[in-house]
Scaffold this active site. Structure first.
Site, PDB file in Angstrom:
ATOM      1  N   PRO A   1       0.795  -1.228   0.000  1.00  0.00           N
ATOM      2  CA  PRO A   1       0.000   0.000   0.000  1.00  0.00           C
ATOM      3  C   PRO A   1       0.831   1.284   0.000  1.00  0.00           C
ATOM      4  O   PRO A   1       1.891   1.341   0.619  1.00  0.00           O
ATOM      5  CB  PRO A   1      -0.828  -0.106   1.282  1.00  0.00           C
ATOM      6  CG  PRO A   1      -0.126  -1.109   2.123  1.00  0.00           C
ATOM      7  CD  PRO A   1       0.527  -2.055   1.179  1.00  0.00           C
ATOM      8  N   ASN A   2       0.307   2.258  -0.692  1.00  0.00           N
ATOM      9  CA  ASN A   2       0.856   3.618  -0.786  1.00  0.00           C
ATOM     10  C   ASN A   2       2.106   3.730  -1.653  1.00  0.00           C
ATOM     11  O   ASN A   2       2.594   4.836  -1.897  1.00  0.00           O
ATOM     12  CB  ASN A   2       1.129   4.214   0.616  1.00  0.00           C
ATOM     13  CG  ASN A   2      -0.119   4.243   1.459  1.00  0.00           C
ATOM     14  OD1 ASN A   2      -1.135   4.772   1.020  1.00  0.00           O
ATOM     15  ND2 ASN A   2      -0.079   3.662   2.647  1.00  0.00           N
TER      16      ASN A   2
ATOM     17  N   ARG B   1       5.512  10.915  -2.401  1.00  0.00           N
ATOM     18  CA  ARG B   1       5.214  10.524  -1.024  1.00  0.00           C
ATOM     19  C   ARG B   1       6.456  10.656  -0.134  1.00  0.00           C
ATOM     20  O   ARG B   1       7.464   9.973  -0.365  1.00  0.00           O
ATOM     21  CB  ARG B   1       4.767   9.051  -1.021  1.00  0.00           C
ATOM     22  CG  ARG B   1       4.548   8.478   0.361  1.00  0.00           C
ATOM     23  CD  ARG B   1       4.378   6.977   0.326  1.00  0.00           C
ATOM     24  NE  ARG B   1       4.206   6.487   1.676  1.00  0.00           N
ATOM     25  CZ  ARG B   1       4.406   5.244   2.051  1.00  0.00           C
ATOM     26  NH1 ARG B   1       4.777   4.327   1.167  1.00  0.00           N
ATOM     27  NH2 ARG B   1       4.230   4.897   3.308  1.00  0.00           N
TER      28      ARG B   1
ATOM     29  N   TYR C   1      11.434   8.195   1.112  1.00  0.00           N
ATOM     30  CA  TYR C   1      11.297   7.248   0.006  1.00  0.00           C
ATOM     31  C   TYR C   1      11.896   7.722  -1.312  1.00  0.00           C
ATOM     32  O   TYR C   1      11.834   6.994  -2.305  1.00  0.00           O
ATOM     33  CB  TYR C   1       9.808   6.898  -0.182  1.00  0.00           C
ATOM     34  CG  TYR C   1       9.178   6.389   1.092  1.00  0.00           C
ATOM     35  CD1 TYR C   1       9.695   5.257   1.722  1.00  0.00           C
ATOM     36  CD2 TYR C   1       8.104   7.038   1.692  1.00  0.00           C
ATOM     37  CE1 TYR C   1       9.145   4.783   2.908  1.00  0.00           C
ATOM     38  CE2 TYR C   1       7.543   6.575   2.876  1.00  0.00           C
ATOM     39  CZ  TYR C   1       8.068   5.448   3.483  1.00  0.00           C
ATOM     40  OH  TYR C   1       7.523   4.981   4.646  1.00  0.00           O
TER      41      TYR C   1
ATOM     42  N   ASN D   1       7.935  -5.613  -1.366  1.00  0.00           N
ATOM     43  CA  ASN D   1       7.949  -4.556  -0.372  1.00  0.00           C
ATOM     44  C   ASN D   1       6.528  -4.517   0.180  1.00  0.00           C
ATOM     45  O   ASN D   1       5.634  -3.933  -0.442  1.00  0.00           O
ATOM     46  CB  ASN D   1       8.331  -3.208  -0.994  1.00  0.00           C
ATOM     47  CG  ASN D   1       8.380  -2.112   0.066  1.00  0.00           C
ATOM     48  OD1 ASN D   1       7.913  -2.301   1.190  1.00  0.00           O
ATOM     49  ND2 ASN D   1       8.938  -0.966  -0.291  1.00  0.00           N
TER      50      ASN D   1
ATOM     51  N   ALA E   1       3.348  -0.919   4.614  1.00  0.00           N
ATOM     52  CA  ALA E   1       2.831  -0.935   5.990  1.00  0.00           C
ATOM     53  C   ALA E   1       2.395  -2.333   6.427  1.00  0.00           C
ATOM     54  O   ALA E   1       2.400  -2.638   7.631  1.00  0.00           O
ATOM     55  CB  ALA E   1       1.679   0.050   6.118  1.00  0.00           C
TER      56      ALA E   1
ATOM     57  N   GLU F   1      12.716  -9.517   0.838  1.00  0.00           N
ATOM     58  CA  GLU F   1      11.937  -8.386   1.381  1.00  0.00           C
ATOM     59  C   GLU F   1      12.745  -7.104   1.160  1.00  0.00           C
ATOM     60  O   GLU F   1      13.923  -7.050   1.515  1.00  0.00           O
ATOM     61  CB  GLU F   1      11.720  -8.638   2.883  1.00  0.00           C
ATOM     62  CG  GLU F   1      11.013  -7.511   3.607  1.00  0.00           C
ATOM     63  CD  GLU F   1      10.898  -7.800   5.125  1.00  0.00           C
ATOM     64  OE1 GLU F   1      11.157  -8.954   5.563  1.00  0.00           O
ATOM     65  OE2 GLU F   1      10.580  -6.847   5.860  1.00  0.00           O
TER      66      GLU F   1
ATOM     67  N   HIS G   1      12.797  -2.772   1.504  1.00  0.00           N
ATOM     68  CA  HIS G   1      12.237  -1.490   1.958  1.00  0.00           C
ATOM     69  C   HIS G   1      13.117  -0.377   1.437  1.00  0.00           C
ATOM     70  O   HIS G   1      14.346  -0.472   1.508  1.00  0.00           O
ATOM     71  CB  HIS G   1      12.191  -1.418   3.489  1.00  0.00           C
ATOM     72  CG  HIS G   1      11.373  -2.516   4.072  1.00  0.00           C
ATOM     73  ND1 HIS G   1      10.002  -2.498   4.052  1.00  0.00           N
ATOM     74  CD2 HIS G   1      11.730  -3.687   4.622  1.00  0.00           C
ATOM     75  CE1 HIS G   1       9.546  -3.616   4.586  1.00  0.00           C
ATOM     76  NE2 HIS G   1      10.581  -4.363   4.939  1.00  0.00           N
TER      77      HIS G   1
ATOM     78  N   ARG H   1      13.845   4.316  12.169  1.00  0.00           N
ATOM     79  CA  ARG H   1      12.582   5.067  12.199  1.00  0.00           C
ATOM     80  C   ARG H   1      11.773   4.675  13.443  1.00  0.00           C
ATOM     81  O   ARG H   1      12.334   4.234  14.432  1.00  0.00           O
ATOM     82  CB  ARG H   1      11.830   4.821  10.882  1.00  0.00           C
ATOM     83  CG  ARG H   1      12.660   5.286   9.660  1.00  0.00           C
ATOM     84  CD  ARG H   1      11.903   5.111   8.374  1.00  0.00           C
ATOM     85  NE  ARG H   1      10.682   5.919   8.353  1.00  0.00           N
ATOM     86  CZ  ARG H   1       9.715   5.761   7.463  1.00  0.00           C
ATOM     87  NH1 ARG H   1       9.836   4.846   6.519  1.00  0.00           N
ATOM     88  NH2 ARG H   1       8.637   6.517   7.513  1.00  0.00           N
TER      89      ARG H   1
HETATM   90  C1  DQA Z   1       8.459   0.868   3.611  1.00  0.00           C
HETATM   91  C2  DQA Z   1       8.628   1.058   5.119  1.00  0.00           C
HETATM   92  C3  DQA Z   1       7.297   0.820   5.839  1.00  0.00           C
HETATM   93  O1  DQA Z   1       7.457   1.009   7.225  1.00  0.00           O
HETATM   94  C4  DQA Z   1       6.261   1.819   5.333  1.00  0.00           C
HETATM   95  O2  DQA Z   1       5.008   1.568   5.941  1.00  0.00           O
HETATM   96  C5  DQA Z   1       6.151   1.847   3.868  1.00  0.00           C
HETATM   97  C6  DQA Z   1       7.362   1.737   3.048  1.00  0.00           C
HETATM   98  C7  DQA Z   1       9.760   1.221   2.848  1.00  0.00           C
HETATM   99  O3  DQA Z   1       9.841   0.880   1.682  1.00  0.00           O
HETATM  100  O4  DQA Z   1      10.657   1.871   3.397  1.00  0.00           O
HETATM  101  O5  DQA Z   1       5.075   2.065   3.316  1.00  0.00           O
HETATM  102  O6  DQA Z   1       8.183  -0.488   3.353  1.00  0.00           O
END
Ligand code: DQA
Length: 159
Positions: free
Chosen positions: A22-23, A30, A35, A87, A90, A111, A113, A120
């Site tokens: 998501p997002n 964003r 990011y 990825n 959240a 995985e 990120h 963080r």
């Molecule tokens: C994320 C890190 C997560 O904590 C966050 O909720 C994201 C992006 C990252 O790519 O750094 O949406 O996965």
């Protein structure tokens, strides 16, 4: 005797799936301090180029819905996907259901990120995925996806 023509069997290309949670469709605008400014389509295009050179099929899928991501993982097994880059965004910190889907299909995954989740908020420091993952990359921005793909291409080649 006439030599019989044998139809050459097309070589099946390995398939890799990239899943974005998501997002991540908002990448580029964003929270760029976390990011970066590279968009999701830039990332997918860079991955596609690298896969093409390696003659591997690469599918990319983003969803803001947990169930859609789970169903894409299930479909990956039917499609014979060899490896997944994910990825979970959240959902990393919340989704037992997505974790269980990956465990169920038993497809090796990396995985990724973009941000370094370890520097963080405390709630970002637990992942429901890391103990099942082949490896975890965080904090390298969009380059983390390329590093994951490079690793998986090598892995597929030696298997
Ligand atoms: C994320 C890190 C997560 O904590 C966050 O909720 C994201 C992006 C990252 O790519 O750094 O949406 O996965």
């Amino acid at each position: 005797m006439k030599k019989q023509k044998t139809a050459s069997k097309p070589v099946e290309r390995a398939r890799i799936l990239v899943l974005h949670g998501p997002n991540l469709n908002l990448l580029g605008t964003r929270e760029p301090e976390h990011y970066g400014r590279v968009t999701l389509s830039d990332i997918n295009m860079a991955l596609a180029r690298m896969a093409e050179v390696a003659e591997v099929d690469l599918d990319a899928f983003q969803s803001n819905h947990e169930g859609a991501l789970i169903e894409r993982v299930h479909a990956a097994r039917e499609q014979g996907v060899r490896a997944i880059i994910i990825n979970p965004a959240a959902y990393t910190h919340t989704s037992v259901a997505l974790r269980d889907a990956l465990a169920a299909v038993a497809i090796p995954f990396v995985e990724v990120h973009l941000s370094n989740v370890h520097v963080r908020e405390a709630f970002r420091q637990h992942s429901y995925f890391s103990d099942l993952a082949v490896g975890v990359i965080c904090g390298l921005g969009h380059q983390g996806y390329l590093a994951a793909l490079e690793y998986l291409l090598n892995k597929i080649n030696i298997e």
